[in-house]
Design a protein around this motif. Structure first.
Motif, PDB file in Angstrom:
ATOM      1  N   VAL A 165       0.837  -1.206   0.000  1.00  0.00           N
ATOM      2  CA  VAL A 165       0.000   0.000   0.000  1.00  0.00           C
ATOM      3  C   VAL A 165       0.874   1.259   0.000  1.00  0.00           C
ATOM      4  O   VAL A 165       0.648   2.195  -0.773  1.00  0.00           O
ATOM      5  N   LYS A 186      13.970  -0.672   6.652  1.00  0.00           N
ATOM      6  CA  LYS A 186      14.935  -1.559   5.990  1.00  0.00           C
ATOM      7  C   LYS A 186      15.812  -0.770   5.014  1.00  0.00           C
ATOM      8  O   LYS A 186      15.290   0.065   4.262  1.00  0.00           O
ATOM      9  N   ALA A 264      -8.939   4.833   8.610  1.00  0.00           N
ATOM     10  CA  ALA A 264      -9.707   4.663   7.362  1.00  0.00           C
ATOM     11  C   ALA A 264      -9.617   3.234   6.845  1.00  0.00           C
ATOM     12  O   ALA A 264      -8.953   2.954   5.855  1.00  0.00           O
ATOM     13  N   LEU A 267     -11.130   0.853   2.605  1.00  0.00           N
ATOM     14  CA  LEU A 267     -11.436   1.833   1.551  1.00  0.00           C
ATOM     15  C   LEU A 267     -11.850   1.198   0.220  1.00  0.00           C
ATOM     16  O   LEU A 267     -12.775   1.697  -0.425  1.00  0.00           O
TER      17      LEU A 267
HETATM   18  P1  NAP Z   1       2.757  -4.789   3.751  1.00  0.00           P
HETATM   19  O1  NAP Z   1       3.040  -4.928   2.300  1.00  0.00           O
HETATM   20  O2  NAP Z   1       3.059  -5.910   4.673  1.00  0.00           O
HETATM   21  O3  NAP Z   1       3.513  -3.460   4.266  1.00  0.00           O
HETATM   22  C1  NAP Z   1       3.567  -3.109   5.614  1.00  0.00           C
HETATM   23  C2  NAP Z   1       4.672  -2.101   5.836  1.00  0.00           C
HETATM   24  O4  NAP Z   1       4.730  -1.837   7.227  1.00  0.00           O
HETATM   25  C3  NAP Z   1       6.047  -2.581   5.424  1.00  0.00           C
HETATM   26  O5  NAP Z   1       6.748  -1.498   4.876  1.00  0.00           O
HETATM   27  C4  NAP Z   1       6.675  -3.026   6.754  1.00  0.00           C
HETATM   28  O6  NAP Z   1       8.063  -2.847   6.787  1.00  0.00           O
HETATM   29  C5  NAP Z   1       6.073  -2.030   7.703  1.00  0.00           C
HETATM   30  N1  NAP Z   1       6.013  -2.523   9.076  1.00  0.00           N
HETATM   31  C6  NAP Z   1       5.274  -3.554   9.559  1.00  0.00           C
HETATM   32  N2  NAP Z   1       5.444  -3.650  10.893  1.00  0.00           N
HETATM   33  C7  NAP Z   1       6.305  -2.665  11.249  1.00  0.00           C
HETATM   34  C8  NAP Z   1       6.861  -2.244  12.491  1.00  0.00           C
HETATM   35  N3  NAP Z   1       6.555  -2.873  13.645  1.00  0.00           N
HETATM   36  N4  NAP Z   1       7.696  -1.195  12.483  1.00  0.00           N
HETATM   37  C9  NAP Z   1       8.013  -0.579  11.332  1.00  0.00           C
HETATM   38  N5  NAP Z   1       7.530  -0.923  10.123  1.00  0.00           N
HETATM   39  C10 NAP Z   1       6.682  -1.952  10.087  1.00  0.00           C
HETATM   40  O7  NAP Z   1       1.231  -4.447   3.993  1.00  0.00           O
HETATM   41  P2  NAP Z   1       0.272  -3.656   2.984  1.00  0.00           P
HETATM   42  O8  NAP Z   1      -0.389  -4.599   2.068  1.00  0.00           O
HETATM   43  O9  NAP Z   1       1.033  -2.498   2.447  1.00  0.00           O
HETATM   44  O10 NAP Z   1      -0.836  -3.147   4.009  1.00  0.00           O
HETATM   45  C11 NAP Z   1      -0.484  -2.198   5.011  1.00  0.00           C
HETATM   46  C12 NAP Z   1      -1.634  -2.052   5.997  1.00  0.00           C
HETATM   47  O11 NAP Z   1      -2.729  -1.459   5.326  1.00  0.00           O
HETATM   48  C13 NAP Z   1      -2.149  -3.372   6.557  1.00  0.00           C
HETATM   49  O12 NAP Z   1      -2.467  -3.186   7.904  1.00  0.00           O
HETATM   50  C14 NAP Z   1      -3.386  -3.663   5.728  1.00  0.00           C
HETATM   51  O13 NAP Z   1      -4.316  -4.467   6.423  1.00  0.00           O
HETATM   52  C15 NAP Z   1      -3.905  -2.268   5.524  1.00  0.00           C
HETATM   53  N6  NAP Z   1      -4.779  -2.027   4.384  1.00  0.00           N
HETATM   54  C16 NAP Z   1      -5.711  -1.078   4.563  1.00  0.00           C
HETATM   55  C17 NAP Z   1      -6.546  -0.745   3.525  1.00  0.00           C
HETATM   56  C18 NAP Z   1      -7.548   0.339   3.777  1.00  0.00           C
HETATM   57  O14 NAP Z   1      -8.510   0.454   3.023  1.00  0.00           O
HETATM   58  N7  NAP Z   1      -7.357   1.138   4.791  1.00  0.00           N
HETATM   59  C19 NAP Z   1      -6.440  -1.383   2.291  1.00  0.00           C
HETATM   60  C20 NAP Z   1      -5.451  -2.355   2.135  1.00  0.00           C
HETATM   61  C21 NAP Z   1      -4.615  -2.662   3.191  1.00  0.00           C
HETATM   62  P3  NAP Z   1       9.076  -4.103   6.908  1.00  0.00           P
HETATM   63  O15 NAP Z   1       9.143  -4.703   5.529  1.00  0.00           O
HETATM   64  O16 NAP Z   1      10.320  -3.444   7.377  1.00  0.00           O
HETATM   65  O17 NAP Z   1       8.460  -5.048   7.916  1.00  0.00           O
END
Ligand code: NAP
Length: 301
Positions: A165, A186, A264, A267
């Motif tokens: 995202v 990272k 949010a 979405l």
């Molecule tokens: P993702 O690909 O796993 O990315 C998560 C990011 O967060 C990575 O850059 C990761 O970095 C970082 N991260 C995780 N834990 C961390 C910590 N403790 N400290 C620092 N950095 C950390 O996930 P995604 O698909 O982008 O989704 C991100 C979030 O958005 C999720 O919670 C998902 O459920 C949510 N989401 C929301 C919507 C909405 O409509 N609001 C839509 C889709 C997804 P590292 O690689 O260093 O771990």
């Protein structure tokens, strides 16, 4: 095609309509549970009550994005029927029957494990997450426009996290003319942020970078925007927290400081349910076809 494949679609919201449409188009035999208030019908799909389902002929069961709640209840937007998916029901299905949901919880993990059935969590897949990031970004733009009195163009936008995202959010806000800073932990992410033309910073230095932030968009599902960070933000800053509940913001402290912070979730389903449904439908139908082909090959037919 999915000819003669028996699939039960149990519960769900408007996104599931695209799934039903696709499965019907592909000639599957679809049983719909939790859709009796739906006006239009789909060729090849039959509305049923949960207790009318013939589990022993099901090749696949499709649950809503949320799967079940912690006590096994399935959310049904188009019905008042109360449905609880049980281990006993899953045990009646043939051993190859696969259960598809968006996300999972302990209950769903436990009953599928005990019934020895495969559970596929579609939202954990990279392809689904990347496709879903498109409506997520559009919804984020909508929220930022609604809750600020400045243009995105020329504004200072901070993005936290460079996952599936975060990368899409940073790219699109940059394309709209914002000055985009991205925080990650990272080294390879810092390198990628630099390569993409954004301003990188280390997450542990977050509070030293927020002083001129107009909009902070969080994608990290951990408490990163804590009180010490919020204390350094300008009072006009807007926080849009996209991370799954409870988000990564100290909402209590933001409110106390008078900083607008919005969680949010969901979405894609809000701003583009049809697209969000098509994303699920396309990936699911491909998985079902792969599964069918693998079974045919194994059985030598
Ligand atoms: P993702 O690909 O796993 O990315 C998560 C990011 O967060 C990575 O850059 C990761 O970095 C970082 N991260 C995780 N834990 C961390 C910590 N403790 N400290 C620092 N950095 C950390 O996930 P995604 O698909 O982008 O989704 C991100 C979030 O958005 C999720 O919670 C998902 O459920 C949510 N989401 C929301 C919507 C909405 O409509 N609001 C839509 C889709 C997804 P590292 O690689 O260093 O771990």
């Amino acid at each position: 095609m999915l000819t003669n494949l028996h699939i039960a679609v149990i519960g769900g919201d408007a996104r599931q309509l695209e799934v039903i449409r696709k499965l019907s188009e592909m000639d599957a035999v679809v049983s719909l549970v939790g859709f009796e208030q739906l006006d239009h019908g789909f060729t090849g799909a039959k509305k049923k009550h949960y207790d009318e389902l013939n589990f022993n002929e099901m090749d696949a069961i499709v649950l809503p994005v949320s799967g079940t709640n912690p006590s096994g209840q399935v959310d049904t937007v188009f019905s008042n029927e109360s449905i609880t998916l049980t281990e006993e029901a899953l045990k009646q299905t043939p051993p190859h029957c696969t259960i598809y949901s968006g996300i999972s919880n302990d209950y769903l993990e436990q009953i599928t494990k005990k019934a020895k059935r495969t559970l596929v969590k579609l939202f954990e897949r990279d392809d689904v997450a990347i496709y879903n990031s498109i409506p997520t970004v559009e919804g984020t733009i909508m929220m930022v426009i609604q809750h600020t009195d400045i243009t995105i163009h020329g504004s200072n936008v901070m993005v936290l996290g460079l996952g599936r995202v975060g990368m899409s959010v940073a790219r699109v806000f940059h394309a709209l003319g914002a000055k985009v800073k991205v925080g990650a932990r990272k080294p390879e992410h810092i390198a990628r942020i630099t390569e993409m033309g954004f301003i990188p910073f280390q997450l542990y230095q977050l509070k030293d970078h927020v002083a001129n932030t107009d909009v902070c968009i969080n994608t990290i599902p951990a408490l990163v925007i804590d009180a010490s960070v919020i204390a350094k933000m300008p009072s006009h800053a807007l926080i849009v927290d996209l991370a799954s509940k409870p988000g990564g913001t100290d909402f209590r402290y933001a409110e106390k400081r008078g900083i607008k912070a919005l969680l949010a979730p969901g979405l894609p389903g809000i701003v583009a349910p049809k697209t969000a449904g098509k994303i699920i439908a396309n990936v699911l139908s491909q998985l079902l076809m792969n599964d069918l082909a693998a079974r045919k090959e194994k059985n030598g037919s």
